[in-house]
Design an enzyme around this catalytic site. Structure first.
Site, short mmCIF file in Angstrom:
data_model
loop_
_atom_site.label_atom_id
_atom_site.label_comp_id
_atom_site.label_asym_id
_atom_site.label_seq_id
_atom_site.Cartn_x
_atom_site.Cartn_y
_atom_site.Cartn_z
N HIS A 22 0.87 -1.18 0.00
CA HIS A 22 0.00 0.00 0.00
C HIS A 22 0.90 1.22 0.00
CE1 HIS A 22 -3.57 -2.43 1.14
NE2 HIS A 22 -2.65 -3.19 1.70
N GLU A 203 -7.34 -12.39 6.03
CA GLU A 203 -6.32 -11.76 6.89
C GLU A 203 -6.88 -11.83 8.31
OE1 GLU A 203 -5.88 -7.51 6.33
OE2 GLU A 203 -3.97 -7.42 7.40
N ASP A 282 2.53 -2.61 4.59
CA ASP A 282 2.64 -1.19 5.00
C ASP A 282 3.97 -1.02 5.74
OD1 ASP A 282 -0.24 -0.25 4.38
OD2 ASP A 282 -0.52 -2.07 5.55
#
Ligand code: ADE
Ligand code: ZN
Length: 337
Positions: A22, A203, A282
């Protein structure tokens, strides 16, 4: 404890393909403060160190709250360029040769930033990455699943003038209670525009969401997907179809999907024939970029050099690249031994 020198050297040398990244998750605290000063934004934390110390997450939502708040400092096209360029320079240092980035337009359009501002800043940085660093790339527009179908449709409309720059659409944000089926019609519309589909599933959400993403969104990769092992028939099917999972080991531990890296199922799924890939998700928030993810699994899990090479090869297999470039990258991986 450190890694054997030969493992460390292999990880450094391996050409890497990153498929779950991301771009907003590469916003380092230093850049938060720099952009806040530029735009006169006041921050909830007094220092870079205090902000970094807040990165202690209980679960996905506790991370997302901080992640979305951080994005408030990104306001003009140059900010999106700088964000993406900083990532590409770090990726280059990790020997990343190809990246397919996620971006979350709704996080920005909801604050009044035009879609074009976000898109053009990222596109310009990716073009420079190709020219100056030799990193090929693709853009994947992610819909925020906690928002409505209508909002996702509006975002797809805003992206239409730029659709030739996009390779695919994805689905991210809070998984629980937001099943893939909520976006079945948006994904059908995106596929009709020629876009490939991927989705975060399994997830924090159940294995059933992986099945839904496959059947109802017709995804070509599953992002995360680690909870597939709650359904052994699903694991077998993923392996038989060579359906890639873009696994993010440091993320999974930081967000308490696993308490310790030693508990992670990545090595087991790989051994069962699933097309597992290694990614950083991230990295500014989870303690490391893609090389650090390779190091962390090599340290904690029963993975030898052939397994690390197989993971790198899987990412090439799962990438949206022409066959000749894939063959060239596979040959480079084989030579990294
Ligand atoms: N957005 C950024 N990172 C994410 C993750 N790991 N899961 C869902 N949404 C996200
Ligand atoms: Zn993610």
């Amino acid at each position: 404890m450190s890694l054997p020198d030969a493992t460390e050297a292999l990880i450094r040398r391996l050409p890497k393909v990153e498929l779950h990244l991301h771009i907003e998750g590469t916003l380092e605290p230093e850049m938060v403060f720099e952009k806040a000063a530029k735009h006169g934004v006041s921050l909830a934390y007094p220092s870079i160190e205090a902000l970094r110390a807040a990165y202690d997450f209980r679960d996905l939502q506790s991370f997302l709250d901080i992640y979305y708040a951080g994005c408030d400092v990104l306001r003009d096209e140059q900010d999106f360029y700088d964000l993406c360029w900083a990532y590409l320079e770090r990726a280059h240092a990790d020997n990343v040769v190809h990246v397919e980035i996620f971006f979350d337009p709704q996080t920005h359009t909801a604050r009044g930033i035009p879609y074009a501002t976000v898109h053009q800043g990222l596109r310009r940085a990716l073009a420079d990455g190709r020219e100056r660093l030799g990193i090929s790339s693709a853009m994947i527009l992610c819909f925020l699943r906690h928002l409505s179908e209508e909002d996702a449709f509006r975002t797809l409309d805003e992206a239409k003038p730029f659709v030739t720059d996009l390779a695919g659409v994805g689905l991210d944000s809070g998984e629980r209670g937001n099943p893939p089926s909520k976006f079945e019609r948006v994904f059908a519309a995106a596929r009709a525009l020629g876009l490939a589909a991927v989705a975060h599933a399994g997830e924090e959400g159940p294995a059933a969401y992986i099945r839904e993403a496959l059947d109802r969104l017709q995804v070509v990769r599953i992002d995360h997907g680690v909870r597939c092992d709650e359904d052994p028939a699903l694991v077998k099917e993923l392996a038989a179809r060579r359906m890639p999972l873009t696994v993010c080991p440091l993320s999974n531990v930081k967000l308490c999907v696993y308490q310790r890296m030693e508990d992670h199922n990545l090595a087991r799924l790989l051994a069962e024939g699933v097309c597992v890939t290694v990614n950083s998700d991230d990295p500014a928030y989870f303690g490391g970029y893609i090389g650090d993810n390779y190091r962390a699994i090599a340290q904690a899990l029963p993975l030898g050099a052939p397994d690390l090479m197989a993971l790198a090869r899987n990412a090439v297999e799962a990438a949206w690249l022409p066959a000749e470039r894939k063959a060239q990258l596979i040959a480079e991986i084989d030579r990294a031994r």
